[in-house]
Scaffold this motif. Structure first.
Motif, PDB file in Angstrom:
ATOM      1  N   ARG A   6       0.836  -1.208   0.025  1.00  0.00           N
ATOM      2  CA  ARG A   6      -0.194   0.002   0.249  1.00  0.00           C
ATOM      3  C   ARG A   6       0.692   1.281  -0.059  1.00  0.00           C
ATOM      4  N   TYR A   7       1.978   1.348   0.768  1.00  0.00           N
ATOM      5  CA  TYR A   7       2.776   2.453   0.719  1.00  0.00           C
ATOM      6  C   TYR A   7       3.774   2.491  -0.432  1.00  0.00           C
ATOM      7  N   GLN A   8       4.085   1.433  -1.207  1.00  0.00           N
ATOM      8  CA  GLN A   8       4.770   1.187  -2.318  1.00  0.00           C
ATOM      9  C   GLN A   8       4.005   2.207  -3.274  1.00  0.00           C
ATOM     10  N   GLU A   9       2.627   1.891  -3.440  1.00  0.00           N
ATOM     11  CA  GLU A   9       1.678   2.596  -4.244  1.00  0.00           C
ATOM     12  C   GLU A   9       1.537   4.065  -4.108  1.00  0.00           C
ATOM     13  N   ILE A  10       1.688   4.449  -2.826  1.00  0.00           N
ATOM     14  CA  ILE A  10       1.576   5.892  -2.352  1.00  0.00           C
ATOM     15  C   ILE A  10       2.792   6.564  -2.893  1.00  0.00           C
ATOM     16  N   VAL A  11       4.147   5.928  -2.581  1.00  0.00           N
ATOM     17  CA  VAL A  11       5.110   6.437  -3.016  1.00  0.00           C
ATOM     18  C   VAL A  11       5.332   6.582  -4.501  1.00  0.00           C
ATOM     19  N   SER A  12       4.918   5.462  -5.230  1.00  0.00           N
ATOM     20  CA  SER A  12       5.263   5.432  -6.763  1.00  0.00           C
ATOM     21  C   SER A  12       4.116   6.559  -7.378  1.00  0.00           C
ATOM     22  N   SER A  13       3.331   6.779  -6.653  1.00  0.00           N
ATOM     23  CA  SER A  13       2.257   8.172  -7.097  1.00  0.00           C
ATOM     24  C   SER A  13       2.729   9.764  -6.557  1.00  0.00           C
ATOM     25  N   GLY A  14       3.985   9.562  -5.875  1.00  0.00           N
ATOM     26  CA  GLY A  14       4.264  10.856  -5.594  1.00  0.00           C
ATOM     27  C   GLY A  14       4.369  11.225  -4.170  1.00  0.00           C
ATOM     28  N   GLY A  15       3.760  10.161  -3.499  1.00  0.00           N
ATOM     29  CA  GLY A  15       3.849  10.426  -1.784  1.00  0.00           C
ATOM     30  C   GLY A  15       2.990  11.599  -1.648  1.00  0.00           C
ATOM     31  N   TRP A  16       3.406  12.351  -0.459  1.00  0.00           N
ATOM     32  CA  TRP A  16       2.556  13.733  -0.126  1.00  0.00           C
ATOM     33  C   TRP A  16       3.447  14.738   0.121  1.00  0.00           C
ATOM     34  N   GLN A  17       2.773  15.816   0.073  1.00  0.00           N
ATOM     35  CA  GLN A  17       3.588  17.234   0.075  1.00  0.00           C
ATOM     36  C   GLN A  17       3.971  17.416   1.519  1.00  0.00           C
ATOM     37  N   GLN A  18       5.001  18.126   1.876  1.00  0.00           N
ATOM     38  CA  GLN A  18       5.327  18.693   3.181  1.00  0.00           C
ATOM     39  C   GLN A  18       4.449  19.943   3.390  1.00  0.00           C
ATOM     40  N   ILE A  19       4.023  19.931   4.655  1.00  0.00           N
ATOM     41  CA  ILE A  19       2.631  20.973   5.128  1.00  0.00           C
ATOM     42  C   ILE A  19       3.589  22.246   6.024  1.00  0.00           C
TER      43      ILE A  19
END
Length: 504
Positions: free
Chosen positions: A183-196
């Motif tokens: 699940r987290y590999q999918e998140i990383v491959s889609s660019g992850g999340w931006q710093q707030i």
């Protein structure tokens, strides 16, 4: 905590299913001899550690495994698929001679060199995925729980006799973490999340601000919101998502958005991925023999939790307090052999000399006022409600001089981060645990145990059946429903282990 309640109890048997023997390829290829193995290893020195394995394997089966009819055999195709997906096993270190391997899989030209190359790659795969670091490596990480020795040669000898490259089983938590890893590999491959970006403003439910939109996007990326409304409003949906996130991140559910929450939200997705992979490695160190143990105590240091199991089911859970950074609780195992009610505290000499005596020199009444006395040249504290060990001590002989005990200072259990001790483990429900064990072991009633706890002299109960205790260190834990929890790496072990695993 619920995720940890299953620690060391359920071993999912991903065992080998009995199959018809694999028919070795009938294509006639030259046999592999020791001279060819030596020449191969001279050309590919990164595989030199597998020399004995290769010699043993091809002394029994000198013909080719990985090729038939001038192409990859069935097990060769299985190996190719395994290597193509090795990252799904939490393995991210470079594969030896990766470019040559890729070319080999494309060309599929049989030769002695290519045969030995694929056998070496399979040895790498088996060792990395199913064995993990050697014992010296895990001990360098401060992990002294017993490990299971895996005989690579004998396993591979049997695995290569079927057409599926059958795989050994690992500690069940490995497979649950592997689902979370995907699940987290999918998140990383889609660019992850931006710093707030955080401007120190505290926001409460009902408030509206641009940062709310960024937080909403961040939680949507981790699939804690079903959709990203892009709203600036701190509404009920966002509040529920934040509560879910706090359960994942091991945080207290906040009444407002504050710096602690934002710092946690800003942990990059690839860092979460790395944490999961590090804990999958720790799972490789856990022996399957735990499946045969029905009664034991399990403690996870980063989650500050204890679980007592009987007949394979959790019967008591408790918060614990563990060692400070400078006096870390050790990862190891032992057997509780006795329980002491109304114990003396035999003060370690280091604490006597470095902490207590300097105070006593300035305050002559300090020792008597705190019920200390000298016994055979050593300082000890008398039994009573003031005693640092509380009403009960659980003894499991070990060279680290670590034990479980009660405490007269229960207020510290309300803290989220509970690393305050000199290395021993304080148990919030120590009295309940003692009553339960002594009822099971000797038939003592709760009233009898309670009475002994209030005496002025210790009562020692030697257990008829010792209870195994396992002290582990997991900073990520997944349950059967796919939920994962992260715990603070209080002893900075993850970064050291990550350095060993991914240094290249």
């Amino acid at each position: 905590m619920k995720a940890f309640l299953t620690l060391l109890t359920i071993i999912v048997q991903y065992g080998v299913v009995s199959q018809a023997p694999y028919d070795r390829p009938q294509q006639q290829y030259p046999t592999i001899n020791p001279a060819q193995i030596s020449a191969f290893l001279e050309q590919y020195p990164k595989f030199s550690g597998y020399k004995n394995n290769l010699l043993q394997l091809y002394s029994k089966h000198p013909t080719y495994f990985w090729f038939e009819a001038k192409k990859l055999s069935e097990i060769g195709e299985v190996l190719k698929n395994d290597m193509d997906n090795i990252n799904r096993e939490g393995v991210f270190q470079p594969v030896p001679y990766h470019a040559q391997l890729a070319n080999l899989f494309v060309s599929q030209q049989p030769s002695a060199q290519h045969e030995l190359f694929l056998s070496s790659i399979y040895l790498f795969y088996y060792e990395t995925v199913f064995c993990g670091l050697p014992v010296s490596g895990s001990e360098a990480m401060g992990w002294y729980l017993p490990r299971e020795k895996r005989d690579i040669s004998s396993w591979i000898d049997s695995a290569l006799t079927d057409d599926h490259l059958s795989k050994p089983s690992l500690f069940y938590q490995y497979y649950l973490l592997r689902k979370s890893l995907a699940r987290y590999q999918e998140i990383v491959s889609s660019g992850g999340w931006q710093q707030i970006e955080y401007n120190s403003e505290t926001l409460c439910p009902g408030d509206s601000a641009p940062i709310i939109r960024a937080i909403r996007s961040r939680l949507f990326k981790e699939k804690l919101l079903k959709k990203d409304s892009e709203s600036f409003l701190y509404d009920d949906n966002l509040q529920d998502a934040i509560a879910s996130y706090c359960r994942i991140a091991g945080l207290d559910d906040p009444e407002s958005i504050d710096r602690t929450l934002l710092e946690s939200l800003n942990i990059p997705a690839n860092k979460r991925l790395e944490t999961i992979a590090v804990n999958m490695e720790r799972c490789r160190w856990v022996p399957l023999s735990f499946s045969s143990i029905n009664r034991y105590i399990a403690i996870n240091i980063p989650s500050f939790s204890l679980v007592y199991y009987d007949q394979g089911s959790p019967v008591l859970t408790s918060k614990v307090i563990v060692g400070k950074q400078v006096s870390q609780t050790i990862v190891f195992s032992g057997e509780i052999s006795s329980i002491v009610l109304a114990p003396y505290w035999n003060v370690p000499k280091s604490i006597t000399n470095n902490e207590i005596l300097p105070i006593a020199q300035k305050d002559p009444s300090y020792l008597s006022r705190n019920h200390f006395e000298w016994a055979n040249g050593n300082l000890r504290q008398k039994p009573g409600p003031y005693n640092a060990l509380g009403s009960v001590k659980f003894v499991f002989p070990n060279s680290n001089n670590i034990y479980l005990h009660d405490t007269p200072l229960p207020a510290l259990f309300s803290k989220r981060r509970r690393s305050y001790s000199h290395g021993c483990i304080r148990v919030e429900k120590a009295k309940e645990l003692a009553k339960l064990i002594l009822l099971q072991d000797g038939g003592f009633s709760a009233d009898e145990v309670e009475k002994d706890m209030t005496k002025s002299k210790p009562t020692v109960h030697h257990l008829k059946v010792c209870i195994p205790i396992y002290i582990a260190y997991f900073t990520a834990w997944a349950d059967e429903n796919g939920n994962i929890r992260f715990f603070e790496d209080i002893y900075a072990k993850d970064s050291k282990l990550s350095g060993m695993l991914f240094s290249n």
